[in-house]
Design an enzyme around this catalytic site. Sequence first.
Site, PDB file in Angstrom:
ATOM      1  N   HIS A  81      -3.439  -0.282   2.109  1.00 51.28           N
ATOM      2  CA  HIS A  81      -2.328   0.114   1.234  1.00 51.28           C
ATOM      3  C   HIS A  81      -1.094   0.551   2.008  1.00 51.28           C
ATOM      4  O   HIS A  81      -0.010   0.694   1.431  1.00 51.28           O
ATOM      5  CB  HIS A  81      -2.779   1.233   0.291  1.00 51.28           C
ATOM      6  N   ARG A  82      -1.215   0.764   3.307  1.00 50.19           N
ATOM      7  CA  ARG A  82      -0.020   1.079   4.094  1.00 50.19           C
ATOM      8  C   ARG A  82       0.897  -0.139   4.204  1.00 50.19           C
ATOM      9  O   ARG A  82       2.100   0.009   4.384  1.00 50.19           O
ATOM     10  CB  ARG A  82      -0.423   1.535   5.495  1.00 50.19           C
TER      11      ARG A  82
END
Length: 458
Positions: free
Chosen positions: A431-432
């Site tokens: 998700h980064r």
Amino acid sequence: MATTVRMPEVLANTTEAAIQSWSVAVGDEVAVGQPLAEIETDKAVVEYAAEVSGTVLELLVAEGDLVDVGAPIAVVGEPGEATTSTDAAPAPAATAGDAPADPESAAPVADAEPAFDESTASQEDVASPDGGGETGSAPDAGRRFMSPLVRRLVREHGIDLVGVTGSGPEGRIVRRDVEPLIAAKGAAPAEPAAPKAEATYAQQAAPAQEAAPAASAASTPPAPPAAATTPGADADLIPHTRMRRTIARRLVESKTQVPHFYLTAECRVDRLLELRRELNAAGTVKVSVNDLVVKAVAGALADVPEANRTWSDDGVLQHRAADIAIAVALDDGLVTPVVRGVEGLSVSELGRRIADLAERARSGGLRQHEIEGGSFSVSNLGMYGTREFTAIINPPHAGILAVGAARRAPVVVDGVLEVGTVMSVTLSADHRVLDGAVAARWLAAFQARIEHPLTILA
């Protein structure tokens, strides 16, 4: 001027390695890029190419010897050129006796795939059955072949190798051959005892309390009991291999430091299977479902280039090519060699490369660049009948696709119920780098290519 060749950091953050075999001998001429040696780490056996040209003047490390990264291993220069005294004193790696219980814990985790296959053992001459002799000190009749890992286990546990028949290639002794002997001797080497300086906090902060009555000491909450590691009547202790420790540490780091999220899709694969049958009937190279899946992954990365990114501390890296890692199961772990430029390969050529990488991964013949890099991974357990699963991201990759088995199931087509073949896939995303919408668009693009497989060949 002679140049000292030092043990390279063949994989990021590797602290020690062994020369599995030399590709040159003293007196040989070498050129930049020519194979110099095969180097064995806890993650892989990789081919190390010369970085200087000249004549090999000295080989400072014997095959099988474990030394620290940066230690001198060879000297290259002009014929007859003198070498300095420092060239002949390579620093040995820490031995098992003076290393911490987990010698890898001092080094940060590498972003390359773990891949140590002790079945690809280097050749070692052992002068005595206990493995304590020096390399090259025994006659040919007494030669025993084993890897540095096995040699270390033999020394740590005092194992007698008389009567042991190696089950590795060419009769080499591999880890599984000595594990029963280790289990028979009892527990693995004990953890080093804590020094007195590491006594309880109360003893360090208030020595006077040592003379206090036992009643006051009893008020201090006892430390939680350590997990039992001694094998009992109902369990056998199998010592950790270096690769297993590395895998465990890296997966824990991935799950705790990389924010995973998951998306699942069901793909109808009737057309895909039919295309595979036609390709295999017409061609000489057998194409697998996994080959088509990997090709579809590359196509989806081209459709949604925002998904072909990886995280770095300095910024997000946008990759131009689809370099995809393929999970390959080993006897005691896995390795993920990378196929580069998948978008430009035909399905048959992709199949050849995957088969070659998988074969060399199991035999320990991967090269350094083949286990580094990439932006995406594929893990397929469909051949085991697994319906669906979620996989842990392999840093620095931004995603990994877990592929389940194709199965017959009811499907609805234009409001009509019929039987079709479906395959569940689950995307684990970082998700980064990948937001939910980007990951969803990528998964939809992948599903579209699987269900319209002619687009895979385009």
